[in-house]
Scaffold this active site. Structure first.
Site, PDB file in Angstrom:
ATOM      1  N   TYR C 101       0.858  -1.182   0.000  1.00  0.00           N
ATOM      2  CA  TYR C 101       0.000   0.000   0.000  1.00  0.00           C
ATOM      3  C   TYR C 101       0.897   1.235   0.000  1.00  0.00           C
ATOM      4  CZ  TYR C 101      -2.800   3.860   1.733  1.00  0.00           C
ATOM      5  OH  TYR C 101      -3.401   5.083   1.856  1.00  0.00           O
ATOM      6  N   GLU C 189      -3.740   7.599  -3.628  1.00  0.00           N
ATOM      7  CA  GLU C 189      -3.184   6.324  -3.176  1.00  0.00           C
ATOM      8  C   GLU C 189      -3.172   5.256  -4.255  1.00  0.00           C
ATOM      9  OE1 GLU C 189      -5.493   5.252   0.327  1.00  0.00           O
ATOM     10  OE2 GLU C 189      -6.942   4.177  -0.855  1.00  0.00           O
TER      11      GLU C 189
END
Lengths: 387, 288, 387, 288
Positions: C101, C189
């Site tokens: 991530y 993101e």
């Protein structure tokens, strides 16, 4: 590195600054062609990196292409403060209502860039700074905020601008600042920034000094090198990574470290001599670099003695000695050389030089005195030889 | 006592695996400097001259308690090294690197000031407290412990003066090379304050050169706030205008920054200015 | 404003981030054509602004163009958490060795942007943050320095990356940061950032939330508006400069000020009611804006009572009253309305509303209680009417 | 006493010639706030409501000694107005402007912190010390002087609570609207510190709302360092997740920033949390 006026104006034009239309020319015919293309009254300006071009006759107005050609013929090839004019800028002549100064400099004491303006443009700003510093207004620019409009506005009001022109001033200041930052300049100035009778700004004369340390990250400026006039020996030194400045005297200097090199020059002068050059071989120089430096010094015909002053720290005296030996064996110098080696591996260095035909000294003062004396002897013997 | 560094200083070397970094790590260790860590990204876990290498300054500080960092990384990477050291909580950074762009140094200085981090340099030889610690590249063998503080914009010229001092039996409390760039981490005044406050330092040598007006401002400060005797030397009496004399900061521009102005300012402040390096030692000898 | 995945990936691609090749499609035929052009195994993904697409069957692998067409047919038109799927992204399927991530968020407490990374990618990062916060590493970014390599390096090591891939990680982090800054995002993101068996990064799923306040200076993003799914009433409110959020209840709310609007909803709930909406008419709203707001509330058929709570500061109660009158005279609302006006020009406001068929209240608590009671009555009477 | 502003505060209005700036200048003057200067570039020499207008903040400060600035300029120009005020040496800036981009505010905050300038807002109603001075847009007529300090992220909700306090006879020392944006100049803790130190303030009302964790951090601070009674209200118990409720900062994202969490944290810190605005006044009445 100083840029030529025409190089600075090309950069400024990319940032939207109001430079007059114009082109550079290397021949009178080119100058004429540029004037024809412009189709207006032009100014023909010598491209040399010294001040006082106007007084020297290096800037001329021309009403016609024919006149431009003649002006270029007169200017090209002339010498201004020792520099030969190889190019002229032919640019649209601006009508002048008033002239201001606008420049970005490094304010060392404030550790900031500073934007300076003065209602007295078109004159030597350093002269203004000395004579009447109150006529210059200045703002320091925070590196993380950049130039803000309110700062430029303070300058505008500080030099008495009023009304709509202030907006144009903000645009010019902003463009100048962006150019300054993006080419990594240490100076960027417009002098004069002309206010025309029509109320427009024209950046009539432009100057940029680039920060040499930032060249590595400005590849777009790489093609600007080679355009700079410099002493051929300075150019050669630069190629070899040596820091060399030609001076007027006859005692060649080879030193490690800039401060020590200056101090060596100073001590030569203190004892009545004149240094021929500043030369810093840099820290940790090996034999090859020292040999190159010595060759460079000896290639200067004015040199009548050489002072070699090495304080070994990272630089090793034995390496220096090997470099000296290499160069002298190759060149067989016609001038006396005084060496003073102290510090890292000094004994080894002295041993290497023991057999060479060199004068040694224990201190800088002694070395300088000897060099001055030898230079004098040589000069006077030369005078005797060639009456 | 000494200023800035002493025998307890825990030193970190940024760029320790480079040629210069490794060489001077050896030199510092030989001088008994407590070099406790090195940093080179991607080389964590190795060691240089017995000193453990870390990937980041933060790791090095956490593992070793280093609070002084000396930087030998090349100019394009030096600003990042400076920011990293400041972010990791290092209190004193000594930047040896030469050739950092001016605009970078303006940013670095603004950031370090904001974080309250002290910087010596860049483009400097570092500093040495003789007999205790050296951080940088000043040759230890020419120094001796003693009562004279020395602050200088130069490198080898500093060695020359130190050599003369030691030769005539005058030792040094701390020798600080502040560097030859236009934008410096610490200037004369910053160091003069420390010498003034250091009980061991009984006299100060100031070595200036052409360019800027740091010497002039130092002269004003000395007149107003330094009680200890100061002797100066200013290099570049014979330097021409408009030419950079080696150091990025050593240039007489627009007729200002000349040696003559600086010497006049210092003499007005009651600071004798020697005509050649050896004279500095003579005069300091007389003043102490 | 939330961007759709395909919009985010287009932006990221411009910053050199390694998004898989792919295109958006609105029909099964288009999806097939995209798959043919890609010539590889593809993934067909529903473009909706909610999480949990995968579980809902909105993400399917397809080995052939034919399979891609079928997948698109299955996904297009389906509803995921109430949102209809109108577009699919057809993109090259990535081989997965590991997933991480990487995201940029606004760290409100630190007053900085923060770059976060976790070795647990492809899962709900907020879930990771709650369950095992130690698995997330974070650096705050100084706004004047930007993201520095040493910070990204700390993250890389923090999540266990080693060797050559770290350089790629620095490039991805740098591109993500530049995109974040240059589009004025409040979130950017990549989840997951896939590490392929070949040791390459692929930004498999991408998300950007734009800062609405910065829209004025990002004209290049103007064409992204209208792409956002929202409640039609929310869209209309936005056009009128009203802040409106649809909720599940039956008591419409018209309030000035966001905090007071929330408090009014809360008090409705406190007394057993359910708000139908959040609506802030904003500071200094005039009669027209109030009328528009009231029309919007009344257009919601679920609404069985309205609470109008105005605390006049800049907003004038008389203006509000005029707006209410204007709207009610036009619409003749079928539901009861409770008004509570306090502050600037409250008497004048009350006078204007005196003749209208409105219930008044002196305090928020009283107003809310009345509105809840009236809504209940109306709901039960409705029930009686339509057995 | 009061916090931040009092009858001697010399206030400057940035954007004074705008509609909002001019209107609230009148309102502030009517409340006897010492509005001594206004700034609008290019409008120097004019006057608004009898207040002289200057071209730059620096000029205004030099001419009038203003040390508090209140900003009404539109969002695209507000960051520059903030930097300008900070550069001119203003000590307290109150930014009413709504809609400033988050990344701008991060930069502004970093710069102001570095200069040691206090900021209230942006996107806030400002502050008022009843009977002494008001800076911003809080209606003066609903306030009364007294012993309760109030700090709030909201605007009209603040008025609602102040109104209830005044109605039951409880006056206020200072009412501070810190604003509804994600990045604020001053947070609850900053203001709580001032109230705790202010001898006139005997109790504090804290009005929070969904989004962020400022209330949670305030709760910790109160438990550890606030001796005075605090009563709270938190708006948004009924707000859904993922939706921005008007204020840029009022959003429950990723399941955090809920009213329930904030209320629980405050109650853990011994702070009673009222269920509706009028209850705040009741409870404060009981606590003082």
């Amino acid at each position: 590195m100083n840029l030529q006026e025409y190089q600075a104006r090309d950069i400024f034009a990319r940032y939207g600054l109001p430079v007059p239309r114009g082109e550079v020319a290397s021949t009178p015919a080119e100058a004429r062609a540029v004037a024809e293309r412009l189709g207006t009254r032009v100014v023909v300006k010598a491209q040399v990196l010294v001040g006082g071009r106007g007084k020297a006759g290096g800037v001329r107005l021309a009403d016609t292409p024919q006149a431009a050609e003649e002006a270029a013929r007169a200017i090209l090839g002339m010498h201004i403060k020792g520099l030969k004019v190889r190019k002229v800028l032919v640019a649209e002549a601006a009508e002048i209502a008033s002239e201001i100064y606008l420049g970005l400099v490094i304010d060392r004491a404030a550790r900031r860039a500073a934007l300076m303006a003065s209602a007295e443009g078109g004159v030597d700003i350093e002269e203004v700074a000395r004579r009447s510093p109150e006529k210059i207004v200045k703002v320091n620019i925070h590196p993380f905020l950049g130039l803000r409009d309110y700062q430029a506005r303070e300058l505008a009001w500080g030099i008495g601008l009023e009304g709509e022109i202030i907006k144009d001033f903000l645009r010019v200041a902003d463009g100048l600042y962006r150019a300054f930052i993006e080419v990594d300049a240490s100076l960027a100035e417009i002098n004069p920034l002309v206010n025309t009778p029509q109320g427009r700004f024209v950046a009539v004369d432009t100057k940029i000094v680039l920060d040499d340390n930032a060249r590595f990250r400005r590849p777009q400026l790489a093609d600007l090198s080679g355009e700079v006039e410099e002493n051929p020996r300075e150019a050669e030194a630069r190629q070899h990574g040596l820091s060399y400045v030609a001076l007027g005297g006859d005692i060649g200097c080879l030193v490690n470290g800039a401060g020590l090199a200056m101090a060596s020059m100073d001590v030569i002068k203190l004892y009545g001599g004149e240094p021929a050059n500043f030369l810093d071989v840099g820290g940790g120089a090996g034999a090859d670099k020292v040999a190159t430096a010595l060759r460079l010094i000896l290639s200067d015909e004015r040199v009548s003695a050489v002072l070699i002053n090495i304080f070994g720290g990272i630089t090793r005296c034995d390496e220096v000695a090997r470099g000296i030996l290499e160069a002298t064996e190759e060149i067989r110098p016609r001038v006396p050389m005084v060496t003073r080696l102290v510090g890292t591996n000094e004994e080894e260095g002295r041993r290497i030089l023991a057999d060479a035909d060199l004068i040694t000294a224990a201190s800088l003062a002694e070395a300088a005195q000897k060099a001055v004396q030898l230079a004098r002897q040589r000069t006077s013997s030369n005078r005797e030889e060639s009456p | 006592m000494s200023i800035l560094i002493d025998a307890d200083s825990r030193v970190l070397v940024q760029g320790i695996t480079g040629r210069e970094g490794a060489f001077h790590t050896r030199q510092m260790l030989d001088y008994r400097t407590r070099v406790v860590a090195g940093v080179t990204p991607g080389r964590g876990g190795e060691s240089v001259e017995g000193v453990p290498v870390f990937d980041t300054v933060r790791q090095a500080v956490a593992a070793t308690g280093a609070h002084v960092s000396v930087i030998y990384v090349p100019a394009p990477f030096a600003p990042d090294a400076l920011y990293e050291a400041a972010d990791a909580g290092v209190g004193l950074i000594v930047c040896i690197t030469e050739g950092i762009p001016i605009l970078d140094m303006i940013r670095v200085r603004a950031y370090l000031d904001q974080r309250g981090v002290r910087l010596i340099g860049p483009n400097c030889p570092g500093l040495i407290s003789p007999g205790r610690s050296k951080v940088g590249i000043i040759p230890g063998n020419i120094c001796a412990p003693g009562p004279v503080g020395l602050v200088s914009r130069s490198g080898t010229l500093t060695y020359e003066v130190v050599y003369e001092l030691t030769r005539v039996g005058i030792g040094q409390s701390t020798v600080v090379g502040i560097g030859g760039d236009p934008i410096l981490g610490s200037d004369f005044i910053d160091i003069l304050k420390l010498f003034e406050a250091d009980p061991e330092t009984r006299a100060v040598v100031l070595i200036g050169e052409i360019g800027g007006n740091d010497e002039e401002r130092a002269a004003e400060f000395i007149a107003a706030q330094v009680s200890k005797p100061v002797v100066a030397f200013v290099a570049g009496r014979s330097a021409p205008a408009g030419k950079r004399m080696g150091h990025a900061g050593a240039i007489i521009s627009g007729g200002s920054g000349t040696a003559a102005e600086k010497i006049a300012a210092l003499e007005r402040a009651g600071v004798p200015v020697a005509r050649h390096p050896a004279e500095v030692a003579e005069w300091v000898g007389e003043s102490t």
